[in-house]
Write an enzyme that holds these catalytic residues in place. Structure first.
Site, short mmCIF file in Angstrom:
data_model
loop_
_atom_site.label_atom_id
_atom_site.label_comp_id
_atom_site.label_asym_id
_atom_site.label_seq_id
_atom_site.Cartn_x
_atom_site.Cartn_y
_atom_site.Cartn_z
N GLY A 54 0.79 -1.23 0.00
CA GLY A 54 0.00 0.00 0.00
C GLY A 54 0.82 1.27 0.00
N HIS A 55 2.14 1.18 0.01
CA HIS A 55 3.00 2.36 0.09
C HIS A 55 4.06 2.29 -0.99
CE1 HIS A 55 5.66 5.39 2.08
NE2 HIS A 55 4.53 5.79 2.59
N PHE A 56 3.83 2.56 -2.16
CA PHE A 56 2.60 2.89 -2.86
C PHE A 56 2.42 1.90 -3.98
CE2 PHE A 56 4.31 6.88 -1.15
CZ PHE A 56 3.25 7.32 -0.38
N VAL A 61 7.78 2.51 -2.04
CA VAL A 61 8.68 3.37 -1.28
C VAL A 61 8.65 2.91 0.18
CG1 VAL A 61 9.15 5.73 -0.49
CG2 VAL A 61 8.27 5.34 -2.81
#
Length: 156
Positions: A54-56, A61
């Site tokens: 989820g990041h990203f 990252v």
């Protein structure tokens, strides 16, 4: 500290010192340990880490707070090796993070070198302060100062 204090901690020794486990064990090796002074942690960043979902999506990252956590884990291992705390239910708690700056994205395939130095603390002391610098191929990714409480007598 003894004459046989190791200068390197592999993953086995790391797990005997700090309680962190997947998915929150963020240091793979600690080297160049100067007892109660400094060390260099190594974090091999891989796409398999859960935060990248989820990041990203599409642009993985490593979150800055996990970079600082990795520095803190390297510092805790350095203190644990220095004080011979393997297998002793040693716990560490963040007390503060100051002057955090992020200079470069960190992503899968990067190798983070986590340079940590004691700025305040003494053998047997509970409150320690560190400065940390995380680098990828010699390029600064993150720097921060952080304070931690070392619980040398934790009940397991």
């Amino acid at each position: 500290m003894t004459a046989e204090t190791p200068t390197t901690a592999d993953i086995d020794l790391i797990q005997r010192i700090i309680p962190h486990r997947y998915p929150f064990l963020l240091v793979d090796k600690v080297r160049d340990i100067v007892p109660f002074q400094s060390a260099v942690g190594i974090k091999n960043v891989t796409m398999n880490e859960p935060h990248f979902q989820g990041h990203f999506p599409g642009v993985p990252v490593m979150p800055g707070v996990t970079i600082i956590e990795a520095m803190a884990q390297a510092a805790a291992v350095m203190v644990g090796v220095s004080a011979d705390l393997a297998d002793k239910n040693f716990l560490v708690y963040f007390m503060g993070i100051d002057k955090a700056k992020f200079r470069r994205k960190v992503g899968p395939g990067d190798v983070l070198e986590l340079n940590v130095t004691v700025t305040r603390g003494k053998p047997g002391g509970k409150v320690w302060r560190f400065s940390g610098r995380a680098e990828v191929e010699g390029e600064l990714a993150c720097e921060a100062e952080f304070t931690a409480m070392m619980d040398f007598q934790a009940e397991g």
